[in-house]
Design an enzyme around this catalytic site. Structure first.
Site, PDB file in Angstrom:
ATOM      1  N   GLU A 168       0.811  -1.235   0.000  1.00  0.00           N
ATOM      2  CA  GLU A 168       0.000   0.000   0.000  1.00  0.00           C
ATOM      3  C   GLU A 168       0.840   1.280   0.000  1.00  0.00           C
ATOM      4  O   GLU A 168       0.594   2.193   0.784  1.00  0.00           O
ATOM      5  CB  GLU A 168      -0.956  -0.012   1.200  1.00  0.00           C
ATOM      6  CG  GLU A 168      -1.866  -1.230   1.203  1.00  0.00           C
ATOM      7  CD  GLU A 168      -2.729  -1.356   2.451  1.00  0.00           C
ATOM      8  OE1 GLU A 168      -2.722  -0.445   3.298  1.00  0.00           O
ATOM      9  OE2 GLU A 168      -3.413  -2.386   2.581  1.00  0.00           O
ATOM     10  N   HIS A 246     -10.241  -5.971  -1.688  1.00  0.00           N
ATOM     11  CA  HIS A 246     -11.224  -5.521  -0.683  1.00  0.00           C
ATOM     12  C   HIS A 246     -12.118  -4.521  -1.416  1.00  0.00           C
ATOM     13  O   HIS A 246     -11.931  -3.313  -1.310  1.00  0.00           O
ATOM     14  CB  HIS A 246     -10.541  -4.803   0.475  1.00  0.00           C
ATOM     15  CG  HIS A 246      -9.663  -5.687   1.286  1.00  0.00           C
ATOM     16  ND1 HIS A 246     -10.130  -6.754   2.012  1.00  0.00           N
ATOM     17  CD2 HIS A 246      -8.322  -5.668   1.498  1.00  0.00           C
ATOM     18  CE1 HIS A 246      -9.124  -7.341   2.633  1.00  0.00           C
ATOM     19  NE2 HIS A 246      -8.025  -6.707   2.332  1.00  0.00           N
TER      20      HIS A 246
HETATM   21  O1  9MR Z   1      -7.062  -8.231   8.847  1.00  0.00           O
HETATM   22  C1  9MR Z   1      -6.160  -7.352   9.472  1.00  0.00           C
HETATM   23  C2  9MR Z   1      -6.742  -6.859  10.793  1.00  0.00           C
HETATM   24  O2  9MR Z   1      -6.808  -7.933  11.727  1.00  0.00           O
HETATM   25  C3  9MR Z   1      -5.904  -5.717  11.348  1.00  0.00           C
HETATM   26  O3  9MR Z   1      -6.539  -5.191  12.496  1.00  0.00           O
HETATM   27  C4  9MR Z   1      -5.756  -4.648  10.282  1.00  0.00           C
HETATM   28  C5  9MR Z   1      -4.916  -3.482  10.792  1.00  0.00           C
HETATM   29  O4  9MR Z   1      -4.647  -2.563   9.812  1.00  0.00           O
HETATM   30  O5  9MR Z   1      -5.137  -5.212   9.136  1.00  0.00           O
HETATM   31  C6  9MR Z   1      -5.923  -6.178   8.529  1.00  0.00           C
HETATM   32  O6  9MR Z   1      -5.335  -6.665   7.347  1.00  0.00           O
HETATM   33  C7  9MR Z   1      -5.053  -5.706   6.329  1.00  0.00           C
HETATM   34  C8  9MR Z   1      -3.886  -6.224   5.517  1.00  0.00           C
HETATM   35  O7  9MR Z   1      -2.803  -6.512   6.349  1.00  0.00           O
HETATM   36  C9  9MR Z   1      -3.483  -5.243   4.440  1.00  0.00           C
HETATM   37  N1  9MR Z   1      -4.599  -4.887   3.619  1.00  0.00           N
HETATM   38  C10 9MR Z   1      -5.807  -4.467   4.308  1.00  0.00           C
HETATM   39  C11 9MR Z   1      -6.204  -5.536   5.327  1.00  0.00           C
HETATM   40  C12 9MR Z   1      -7.537  -5.181   5.966  1.00  0.00           C
HETATM   41  O8  9MR Z   1      -7.432  -3.975   6.680  1.00  0.00           O
END
Ligand code: 9MR
Length: 366
Positions: A168, A246
């Site tokens: 990202e 997403h």
């Molecule tokens: O699924 C992950 C969640 O448990 C965390 O709280 C969150 C914190 O930013 O990150 C989520 O995973 C992310 C992933 O690492 C990168 N892309 C977006 C995902 C959803 O937020």
């Protein structure tokens, strides 16, 4: 069966086997403890996907493993595993130079026991960073980043098939995002991170990973395209691009558009992975039945697009059941007045949903 179940339950203390699962090496013995879905092992996603040469992936978390249904269902259905949080900076280097790999080790060992590929996630990201990183000046930040990449990628050298090296990095306009401390280092930080990862684990395939780059014609997709094109053309060791998926179903690109977009990136000589798929029901109009049917249709489109492009090597769902989705947490859950997101293939009782059957049918070419 009993021995296999024991090995599932004791995965956290099992000795590691020290080698990666061969790609598409067939399935392990499978368990079906009561309540863990109704699909037969022989008709699982991973089995069904074998002839397509695509990996079927799931994001898993150590803290859900204590419910025996969770590891059993994951191992039966999927042959690729992404640690949901366990390999991120805040988990692996909470204090400067002090590394913590236990949770990541547990997931890598679990994957190896069940012939699952591991996608490492993620080395350089502006979120889930340890707070101390934000207080560093530029030269300290660069050294800290290179040390982090080197130490984390070396830890699982030879055991991680693919790393999301940088996650990202670009904003909605396709420029380097302003809310990342790494942006202060200039665009070269991305190439530096890839080179460090390659040096630490020369056999891992290295990916740039991002969200909202699925639509063909958006400033963000164009920005990500230019970024990876430059890296590739400059000889930086980048092997692939991850499309998180997403996507808000109201603006979901058609399967044709996704395919066209994937093809454009594949022409750069990159591998493609769909890395964090979920389809939030709450955004789909209509009654419950209509929502579930549309969810299945949308997910089928994603599978269709990946199968149509030879460079697309795998599809990962961002969680196992609706009970475990990040979109089921109060922080990320549905806004007031909207229904629950329920974005995954299995419901909160581990039962397969219409979207599971849709994905399976698409994989089987039905
Ligand atoms: O699924 C992950 C969640 O448990 C965390 O709280 C969150 C914190 O930013 O990150 C989520 O995973 C992310 C992933 O690492 C990168 N892309 C977006 C995902 C959803 O937020």
């Amino acid at each position: 069966m009993k021995v296999f179940l024991m090995s599932l339950l004791t995965f956290s203390v099992a000795a590691c086997v020290g080698k990666s699962a061969a790609p598409n090496s067939g399935s392990p013995p499978v368990a079906n403890p009561a309540g863990a879905g109704t699909a037969n092992a022989s008709g699982s996603l991973r089995e069904t996907a074998l002839p397509t040469k695509r990996k079927m992936g799931v994001a898993l978390a150590t803290y859900f493993m204590s419910d025996a249904r969770y590891p059993a269902l994951a191992a039966r259905e999927f042959d690729s595993l992404t640690p949901e949080n366990e390999m991120k900076w805040s988990a692996t280097e909470p204090n400067p130079g002090q590394f913590s790999f236990e949770a990541g080790d547990r997931l890598v060992e679990f994957a190896e026991q069940h012939a699952m590929r591991v996608r490492g996630h993620t080395l350089v990201w502006h979120n889930q960073l340890s707070p101390w990183v934000k207080g560093l000046n530029e030269s300290e930040l660069k050294s800290a980043m290179l040390r982090h990449v080197e130490r984390v990628a070396s830890r699982w050298k030879g055991r991680i098939a693919q790393w999301d090296v940088v996650n990202e990095a670009v904003d909605d306009q396709g420029k380097l995002r302003q809310n990342s401390p790494f942006t202060a280092l200039g665009p070269s930080y991305i190439a530096d991170a890839f080179r460090a990862a390659h040096e630490a684990d020369p056999n891992a395939l290295l990916f740039y990973n991002d969200y909202e780059i699925e639509a063909y014609d958006s400033p963000k997709t164009r920005g990500a395209y230019e970024l990876v094109k430059d890296l590739k053309e400059s000889g930086v060791p980048i092997h692939g691009i991850g499309f998180q998926m997403h996507v808000d179903p109201r603006g979901w690109p058609s399967a044709d558009e996704m395919q066209k977009n994937l093809e454009r990136f594949a022409k750069l000589g990159l591998l493609l992975e769909l890395t964090e798929i979920d389809v939030p029901l709450g955004e789909i109009p209509g009654d419950a039945e209509r929502k579930l049917a549309r969810q299945s249709e949308l997910a089928r489109g994603v599978v269709h697009a990946c199968l149509a492009v030879p460079a697309c090597t795998g599809l990962t769902f961002w969680g196992l059941t609706d009970k475990h989705s990040w979109l089921s947490t109060p922080e990320w859950g549905p806004k007031k007045g909207r229904g629950p997101h329920l974005p995954l293939l299995f419901d909160e009782s581990y039962q397969p949903k219409p979207v599971y059957h849709g994905v399976l049918a698409e994989l089987a070419g039905r």
